[in-house]
Design an enzyme around this catalytic site. Structure first.
Site, PDB file in Angstrom:
ATOM      1  N   GLY A  48       0.781  -1.244   0.000  1.00  0.00           N
ATOM      2  CA  GLY A  48       0.000   0.000   0.000  1.00  0.00           C
ATOM      3  C   GLY A  48       0.807   1.286   0.000  1.00  0.00           C
ATOM      4  O   GLY A  48       0.357   2.306  -0.511  1.00  0.00           O
ATOM      5  N   GLU A 103       3.977   4.200   5.834  1.00  0.00           N
ATOM      6  CA  GLU A 103       2.812   3.304   5.823  1.00  0.00           C
ATOM      7  C   GLU A 103       1.632   4.018   5.167  1.00  0.00           C
ATOM      8  O   GLU A 103       1.541   5.247   5.197  1.00  0.00           O
ATOM      9  CB  GLU A 103       2.503   2.905   7.284  1.00  0.00           C
ATOM     10  N   ASP A 107      -4.765   1.700  11.310  1.00  0.00           N
ATOM     11  CA  ASP A 107      -6.118   1.372  11.722  1.00  0.00           C
ATOM     12  C   ASP A 107      -6.087   1.128  13.239  1.00  0.00           C
ATOM     13  O   ASP A 107      -6.128   2.064  14.020  1.00  0.00           O
ATOM     14  CB  ASP A 107      -6.534   0.138  10.904  1.00  0.00           C
ATOM     15  N   LYS A 135      -7.003   6.153  11.164  1.00  0.00           N
ATOM     16  CA  LYS A 135      -8.391   6.072  11.646  1.00  0.00           C
ATOM     17  C   LYS A 135      -8.350   6.083  13.173  1.00  0.00           C
ATOM     18  O   LYS A 135      -8.320   5.027  13.800  1.00  0.00           O
ATOM     19  CB  LYS A 135      -9.033   4.756  11.199  1.00  0.00           C
ATOM     20  N   PHE A 156     -13.952   1.990   5.159  1.00  0.00           N
ATOM     21  CA  PHE A 156     -12.918   1.337   4.370  1.00  0.00           C
ATOM     22  C   PHE A 156     -12.594   2.205   3.162  1.00  0.00           C
ATOM     23  O   PHE A 156     -13.473   2.533   2.373  1.00  0.00           O
ATOM     24  CB  PHE A 156     -13.361  -0.060   3.938  1.00  0.00           C
ATOM     25  N   VAL A 157     -11.345   2.593   3.037  1.00  0.00           N
ATOM     26  CA  VAL A 157     -10.955   3.490   1.949  1.00  0.00           C
ATOM     27  C   VAL A 157     -10.003   2.800   0.976  1.00  0.00           C
ATOM     28  O   VAL A 157      -9.270   1.886   1.346  1.00  0.00           O
ATOM     29  CB  VAL A 157     -10.314   4.784   2.493  1.00  0.00           C
ATOM     30  N   ASP A 163      -5.880  -0.702  -1.288  1.00  0.00           N
ATOM     31  CA  ASP A 163      -6.636  -1.621  -2.129  1.00  0.00           C
ATOM     32  C   ASP A 163      -7.880  -2.159  -1.438  1.00  0.00           C
ATOM     33  O   ASP A 163      -8.006  -2.149  -0.217  1.00  0.00           O
ATOM     34  CB  ASP A 163      -5.767  -2.820  -2.497  1.00  0.00           C
ATOM     35  N   ARG A 169      -5.751   0.386  -6.284  1.00  0.00           N
ATOM     36  CA  ARG A 169      -4.567   1.097  -5.780  1.00  0.00           C
ATOM     37  C   ARG A 169      -4.187   2.266  -6.683  1.00  0.00           C
ATOM     38  O   ARG A 169      -3.564   3.227  -6.244  1.00  0.00           O
ATOM     39  CB  ARG A 169      -3.361   0.150  -5.700  1.00  0.00           C
TER      40      ARG A 169
HETATM   41  P1  IMP Z   1      -3.663  -2.119  11.788  1.00  0.00           P
HETATM   42  O1  IMP Z   1      -3.284  -0.685  12.060  1.00  0.00           O
HETATM   43  O2  IMP Z   1      -2.722  -3.103  12.396  1.00  0.00           O
HETATM   44  O3  IMP Z   1      -5.068  -2.389  12.222  1.00  0.00           O
HETATM   45  O4  IMP Z   1      -3.639  -2.424  10.248  1.00  0.00           O
HETATM   46  C1  IMP Z   1      -3.337  -1.502   9.302  1.00  0.00           C
HETATM   47  C2  IMP Z   1      -3.350  -2.195   7.941  1.00  0.00           C
HETATM   48  O5  IMP Z   1      -4.688  -2.607   7.603  1.00  0.00           O
HETATM   49  C3  IMP Z   1      -2.944  -1.224   6.842  1.00  0.00           C
HETATM   50  O6  IMP Z   1      -1.579  -1.338   6.549  1.00  0.00           O
HETATM   51  C4  IMP Z   1      -3.796  -1.652   5.675  1.00  0.00           C
HETATM   52  O7  IMP Z   1      -3.119  -2.667   4.950  1.00  0.00           O
HETATM   53  C5  IMP Z   1      -5.008  -2.280   6.269  1.00  0.00           C
HETATM   54  N1  IMP Z   1      -6.157  -1.341   6.266  1.00  0.00           N
HETATM   55  C6  IMP Z   1      -6.766  -0.816   7.342  1.00  0.00           C
HETATM   56  N2  IMP Z   1      -7.787  -0.020   6.996  1.00  0.00           N
HETATM   57  C7  IMP Z   1      -7.827  -0.024   5.651  1.00  0.00           C
HETATM   58  C8  IMP Z   1      -8.684   0.647   4.687  1.00  0.00           C
HETATM   59  O8  IMP Z   1      -9.613   1.404   4.986  1.00  0.00           O
HETATM   60  N3  IMP Z   1      -8.398   0.392   3.376  1.00  0.00           N
HETATM   61  C9  IMP Z   1      -7.395  -0.433   2.976  1.00  0.00           C
HETATM   62  N4  IMP Z   1      -6.571  -1.060   3.843  1.00  0.00           N
HETATM   63  C10 IMP Z   1      -6.792  -0.870   5.172  1.00  0.00           C
HETATM   64 MG    MG Z   2      -0.770  -2.311   4.838  1.00  0.00          MG
END
Ligand code: IMP
Ligand code: MG
Length: 188
Positions: A48, A103, A107, A135, A156-157, A163, A169
């Site tokens: 990403g 990054e 999330d 987020k 979800f974006v 993606d 992407r």
């Molecule tokens: P976390 O912060 O460990 O929950 O995970 C983050 C990862 O989840 C990111 O690197 C993305 O790959 C994926 N992700 C989380 N939210 C989204 C979204 O809204 N769109 C696309 N990928 C997302």
């Molecule tokens: Mg990722």
């Protein structure tokens, strides 16, 4: 938005390309000032972060190298467990180097907080985080993000590197998809 083949799936443009570009430029200039006199290693998290890394690095006026990691978080479906598996490790030794992790989106923060700890164990000179999106309402761990592009709501974006099921992407804007797109993973 000019990409007609995908526009039919988009419900809303959340952050238009022009806004992304000016934010990335502004942060690139900040990074240039903050690391003055140093050499920087940008570590993009596949896949990403590829798009934003490509733009960001062209606004960093410093000696700079890039490297990539591919990681996958164990967990069921949408909820990540915080335990990260390294699918592709760095090529570079980061000992005594100034590392900036790039990054796409944070999330829960679990992935990056695990990755941060594991990179710190390699004794870099410094380690900071850039994230295009965050987020905040979803955060489950404290994570210091020195360079943040935009906060987004809990939706979800896709686009600008992000993606859904591997696609979208290459959209230039950050977008929210129509609900009917989810579940139909036959996006070619
Ligand atoms: P976390 O912060 O460990 O929950 O995970 C983050 C990862 O989840 C990111 O690197 C993305 O790959 C994926 N992700 C989380 N939210 C989204 C979204 O809204 N769109 C696309 N990928 C997302
Ligand atoms: Mg990722």
């Amino acid at each position: 938005m000019k990409m007609n083949s995908m526009i039919a799936d988009v419900k809303e443009v959340l952050i238009p390309s022009e806004e992304i570009q000016s934010k990335v430029r502004e942060i690139g200039e900040r990074i240039t000032e903050d690391y003055e006199g140093e050499k920087l290693l940008l570590v993009g998290i596949l896949r990403g972060a590829v798009v934003v890394l490509g733009d960001l690095m062209r606004h960093i006026d410093l000696p700079c190298e890039i490297d990539f990691m591919d990681i996958s978080s164990y967990g069921t479906g949408a909820s990540s467990s915080g335990v990260v598996r390294i699918l592709k490790d760095l090529e570079e030794d980061i000992t005594n180097r100034h590392v900036l992790v790039v990054e796409d989106i944070i999330d829960t923060g679990l992935t990056l907080s695990y990755l941060r700890r594991s990179l710190l164990a390699r004794n870099p000179a410094s380690l900071e985080i850039f994230a295009l999106l965050s987020k905040p309402s979803r955060r489950r761990v404290d994570l210091e993000v020195k360079y943040l592009g935009f906060e987004v709501p809990d939706e979800f974006v896709v686009g600008y590197g992000l993606d859904y099921a591997g696609s979208y992407r290459n959209l230039p804007d950050v977008c929210v998809l129509k609900p009917e797109v989810f579940g139909n993973t036959e996006t070619s």
